[in-house]
Design a protein around this motif. Structure first.
Motif, PDB file in Angstrom:
ATOM      1  N   GLU A 183      -3.228  -1.218   3.718  1.00 48.02           N
ATOM      2  CA  GLU A 183      -3.739  -0.274   2.718  1.00 48.02           C
ATOM      3  C   GLU A 183      -4.711   0.691   3.375  1.00 48.02           C
ATOM      4  N   LEU A 184      -4.414   1.989   3.230  1.00 48.25           N
ATOM      5  CA  LEU A 184      -5.220   3.034   3.856  1.00 48.25           C
ATOM      6  C   LEU A 184      -6.144   3.662   2.821  1.00 48.25           C
ATOM      7  N   VAL A 185      -7.373   3.919   3.232  1.00 47.69           N
ATOM      8  CA  VAL A 185      -8.404   4.368   2.301  1.00 47.69           C
ATOM      9  C   VAL A 185      -9.159   5.552   2.885  1.00 47.69           C
ATOM     10  N   ALA A 186      -9.820   6.281   1.977  1.00 47.42           N
ATOM     11  CA  ALA A 186     -10.679   7.389   2.389  1.00 47.42           C
ATOM     12  C   ALA A 186     -12.080   6.871   2.671  1.00 47.42           C
ATOM     13  N   PRO A 187     -12.777   7.470   3.623  1.00 43.79           N
ATOM     14  CA  PRO A 187     -14.147   7.034   3.900  1.00 43.79           C
ATOM     15  C   PRO A 187     -15.009   7.159   2.650  1.00 43.79           C
TER      16      PRO A 187
ATOM     17  N   VAL B  24      -8.499   1.839   7.511  1.00 41.06           N
ATOM     18  CA  VAL B  24      -7.740   0.651   7.104  1.00 41.06           C
ATOM     19  C   VAL B  24      -8.624  -0.174   6.175  1.00 41.06           C
ATOM     20  N   GLY B  25      -8.284  -0.170   4.901  1.00 41.24           N
ATOM     21  CA  GLY B  25      -9.080  -0.907   3.940  1.00 41.24           C
ATOM     22  C   GLY B  25      -8.741  -2.384   3.909  1.00 41.24           C
ATOM     23  N   ASP B  26      -7.452  -2.686   4.027  1.00 43.30           N
ATOM     24  CA  ASP B  26      -7.025  -4.079   3.919  1.00 43.30           C
ATOM     25  C   ASP B  26      -5.679  -4.255   4.614  1.00 43.30           C
ATOM     26  N   VAL B  27      -5.509  -5.415   5.213  1.00 39.94           N
ATOM     27  CA  VAL B  27      -4.225  -5.812   5.800  1.00 39.94           C
ATOM     28  C   VAL B  27      -3.859  -7.146   5.170  1.00 39.94           C
ATOM     29  N   ARG B  28      -2.663  -7.250   4.628  1.00 34.81           N
ATOM     30  CA  ARG B  28      -2.294  -8.469   3.910  1.00 34.81           C
ATOM     31  C   ARG B  28      -0.785  -8.656   3.952  1.00 34.81           C
ATOM     32  N   GLY B  29      -0.364  -9.837   3.507  1.00 32.72           N
ATOM     33  CA  GLY B  29       1.060 -10.102   3.424  1.00 32.72           C
ATOM     34  C   GLY B  29       1.343 -11.574   3.543  1.00 32.72           C
ATOM     35  N   ARG B  30       2.618 -11.877   3.574  1.00 32.71           N
ATOM     36  CA  ARG B  30       3.069 -13.245   3.767  1.00 32.71           C
ATOM     37  C   ARG B  30       4.376 -13.194   4.534  1.00 32.71           C
ATOM     38  N   GLY B  31       4.432 -13.933   5.650  1.00 32.72           N
ATOM     39  CA  GLY B  31       5.629 -13.886   6.472  1.00 32.72           C
ATOM     40  C   GLY B  31       5.845 -12.477   6.988  1.00 32.72           C
ATOM     41  N   LEU B  32       7.103 -12.021   6.933  1.00 33.68           N
ATOM     42  CA  LEU B  32       7.443 -10.676   7.408  1.00 33.68           C
ATOM     43  C   LEU B  32       7.518  -9.700   6.238  1.00 33.68           C
ATOM     44  N   MET B  33       6.528  -9.807   5.366  1.00 31.18           N
ATOM     45  CA  MET B  33       6.317  -8.885   4.249  1.00 31.18           C
ATOM     46  C   MET B  33       4.855  -8.479   4.345  1.00 31.18           C
TER      47      MET B  33
ATOM     48  N   LEU C  51       0.137  -9.984  11.460  1.00 33.13           N
ATOM     49  CA  LEU C  51      -1.013  -9.760  10.580  1.00 33.13           C
ATOM     50  C   LEU C  51      -2.314  -9.777  11.370  1.00 33.13           C
ATOM     51  N   GLY C  52      -2.438 -10.733  12.275  1.00 35.04           N
ATOM     52  CA  GLY C  52      -3.639 -10.817  13.092  1.00 35.04           C
ATOM     53  C   GLY C  52      -3.833  -9.573  13.946  1.00 35.04           C
ATOM     54  N   GLN C  53      -2.741  -9.065  14.529  1.00 35.52           N
ATOM     55  CA  GLN C  53      -2.836  -7.867  15.356  1.00 35.52           C
ATOM     56  C   GLN C  53      -3.217  -6.649  14.523  1.00 35.52           C
ATOM     57  N   LEU C  54      -2.639  -6.543  13.329  1.00 40.03           N
ATOM     58  CA  LEU C  54      -2.960  -5.418  12.455  1.00 40.03           C
ATOM     59  C   LEU C  54      -4.393  -5.518  11.927  1.00 40.03           C
ATOM     60  N   GLN C  55      -4.859  -6.724  11.673  1.00 46.94           N
ATOM     61  CA  GLN C  55      -6.250  -6.896  11.250  1.00 46.94           C
ATOM     62  C   GLN C  55      -7.203  -6.510  12.376  1.00 46.94           C
ATOM     63  N   GLY C  56      -6.754  -6.713  13.617  1.00 47.74           N
ATOM     64  CA  GLY C  56      -7.538  -6.239  14.745  1.00 47.74           C
ATOM     65  C   GLY C  56      -7.656  -4.723  14.756  1.00 47.74           C
ATOM     66  N   LEU C  57      -6.587  -4.033  14.360  1.00 52.96           N
ATOM     67  CA  LEU C  57      -6.637  -2.576  14.258  1.00 52.96           C
ATOM     68  C   LEU C  57      -7.651  -2.142  13.205  1.00 52.96           C
ATOM     69  N   ALA C  58      -7.721  -2.908  12.116  1.00 50.61           N
ATOM     70  CA  ALA C  58      -8.625  -2.554  11.019  1.00 50.61           C
ATOM     71  C   ALA C  58     -10.066  -2.483  11.496  1.00 50.61           C
ATOM     72  N   ALA C  59     -10.426  -3.320  12.452  1.00 50.02           N
ATOM     73  CA  ALA C  59     -11.799  -3.319  12.958  1.00 50.02           C
ATOM     74  C   ALA C  59     -12.137  -2.021  13.674  1.00 50.02           C
ATOM     75  N   ALA C  60     -11.101  -1.345  14.197  1.00 52.40           N
ATOM     76  CA  ALA C  60     -11.332  -0.122  14.966  1.00 52.40           C
ATOM     77  C   ALA C  60     -11.053   1.145  14.165  1.00 52.40           C
ATOM     78  N   HIS C  61     -10.545   1.003  12.957  1.00 48.27           N
ATOM     79  CA  HIS C  61     -10.189   2.175  12.150  1.00 48.27           C
ATOM     80  C   HIS C  61     -10.751   2.014  10.739  1.00 48.27           C
ATOM     81  N   ARG C  62     -11.720   2.835  10.405  1.00 51.32           N
ATOM     82  CA  ARG C  62     -12.337   2.742   9.087  1.00 51.32           C
ATOM     83  C   ARG C  62     -11.357   3.053   7.956  1.00 51.32           C
TER      84      ARG C  62
END
Length: 454
Positions: free
Chosen positions: A372-376, A359-368, A346-357
């Motif tokens: 969420e991808l969004v339009a500008p 990516v609206g949200d990264v969430r989950g629990r454990g290995l779930m 989750l932390g690594q994917l949230q890092g991606l979100a900072a570089a890609h507009r």
């Protein structure tokens, strides 16, 4: 000089032939086969090999059914043991040593306060039939017919389960707001959004003019899966438990996809500490084979013999595979492993979100996990972008990574890797996903810059 295409190999021809015959013979209702044009022939752990010789990292895991990945040795050994023993494979609902071993292991994994007064009902082999059984059970026990369910829910494809799901058209249940931090229905998100959702539910149930029929039960997912990987806040779950207990409304926890360590505890309700009245279990409890049960408080056990029957409730191979899976997850503390590795991913994917507009949200629990991808857009939250999500899925597949979509307008890329995922494999999954995301985003930007075609 003309460039000639390489001659197709025998494996490629076989692969394409199987896919062509499938499209000619199978119904228009097929789903995964449309977005994942592969022909699996071998699999082990995280890896699938197709008929064309390509290898894939499987982060779909049978829609969450494969807690230990494909063909885990303990699962295969359990199946072989039953086959070699000469035990009957079809036994209706008769008692067998295999069933006894499964129920013993299942009860050993349940939250202790729940297990001490629990009964188990074996259902037809799909989770949706277990949902039907749960709804039938609470209606029988309470003498009431109304049902409380939530926005974004998914409980199965049979009539009753579908009616309780978020996409139902012919709504015969009371639909309540599920906390969704990123797209909060109250526009505030966070703990306040969850608090307002709980208050709305309480007010509606206590309003004599609220239009809510007497409720036989409330059904919810501790983490909505198909709804877009939306974890329920623990405080909200505790509020739902208190609200239902105070009004003598049975609470049904649908753990079909969240169970067996997937979310970082053996059962997802353990995060909040609630004790439901009914748990609906399927998918991973069968160790990759079809199996579904409901487990419920003994006070509800008032239906007559045959009230919920089915010819295939005694799947011996699934019970053996399931008992082996439950024991392996418990003994090797794979739920704890899922919590640790899932938080890292989750932390690594949230890092991606900072570089890609996009990516609206990264969430989950454990290995779930869901992305969420969004339009500008100027608006926050931005509108979902299902076309981009579909493009990311295609780019992932071209890089040998299998993912699926869910959520509003299918704009959430979902990752459900097996609990046996290694650190190295997790890194490969993140790398391939990041590369696919960047490629899909670049292609979308090129189309946007090019403008409408004439």
């Amino acid at each position: 000089m003309a460039v000639t295409e390489p001659a197709p190999t025998a494996s490629t021809v076989a692969h394409e032939g199987i896919l062509r015959r499938q499209s000619l013979r199978e119904s228009a209702a097929r789903t995964y086969a449309r977005s994942l044009p592969i022909v699996p022939v071998r699999a082990r752990g995280l890896t699938i090999e197709g008929a064309d010789g390509r290898r894939y990292l499987d982060c779909l895991s049978g829609a969450g059914s494969l807690a230990l990945g494909h063909n885990h040795p303990v699962v295969l050994e359990a199946i072989r043991k039953v086959l070699d023993s000469g035990a009957p494979l079809h036994v209706l609902d008769l008692a067998t040593p295999v069933k006894d071993a499964f129920t013993t292991e299942l009860f050993a994994t349940l939250p202790p306060k729940f297990a001490e007064n629990a009964r188990v009902q074996f259902c037809g082999p799909a989770g949706t039939d277990a949902v039907e059984a749960a709804l039938k059970l609470v209606r029988t026990a309470t003498g009431r017919d109304g049902l409380l369910a939530f926005t974004g829910a998914y409980h199965g494809m049979t009539a009753g389960a579908l009616a309780a799901s978020g996409g139902a058209q012919d709504v015969r249940v009371t639909r309540l707001p599920y906390p969704y931090d990123y797209r909060c229905p109250f526009g505030v998100g966070g703990e306040r959004g969850a608090e307002l959702a709980a208050r709305w539910t309480e007010n509606l149930l206590d309003d004599p003019n609220g239009g809510v029929p007497p409720s036989a039960g409330m059904i919810l997912e501790p983490v909505q899966g198909e709804g877009g990987v939306i974890p329920a806040p623990d405080t909200w779950l505790r509020a739902m438990r208190k609200l239902t207990a105070d009004r003598s409304i049975p609470l049904i926890a649908d753990e079909v996809q969240t169970g067996v360590g997937r979310t970082g505890t053996f059962w997802a309700v353990e995060h909040s500490g609630i004790v439901p009245d009914v748990m609906v279990l399927s998918k991973a409890i069968g160790g990759s084979l079809p199996l579904a049960v409901i487990v419920y408080h003994s006070d509800l056990d008032c239906w007559p013999p045959g009230a919920h029957a089915g010819t295939f409730r005694g799947n011996q191979l699934a019970m053996a595979a399931g008992a082996a899976t439950l024991a392996y997850v418990r003994e090797n503390q794979l739920a704890d492993r899922a919590a640790l590795l899932g938080a890292r991913m989750l932390g690594q994917l949230q890092g991606l979100a900072a570089a890609h507009r996009c990516v609206g949200d990264v969430r989950g629990r454990g290995l779930m996990i869901g992305v969420e991808l969004v339009a500008p857009a100027v608006d926050d939250p931005a509108p979902p972008d299902p076309a981009l999500a579909a493009a990311v899925r295609r780019e992932c597949l071209s890089r040998g990574l299998i993912v699926e979509l869910g959520g509003r307008r299918s704009s959430v890329v979902r990752l459900l890797p097996p609990l046996t995922l290694t650190d190295e494999q997790a890194g490969a999954v993140i790398d391939r996903f990041a590369d696919a995301l960047a490629a899909a985003e670049r292609a979308a930007l090129r189309r946007s810059d090019a403008g409408p075609s004439h």
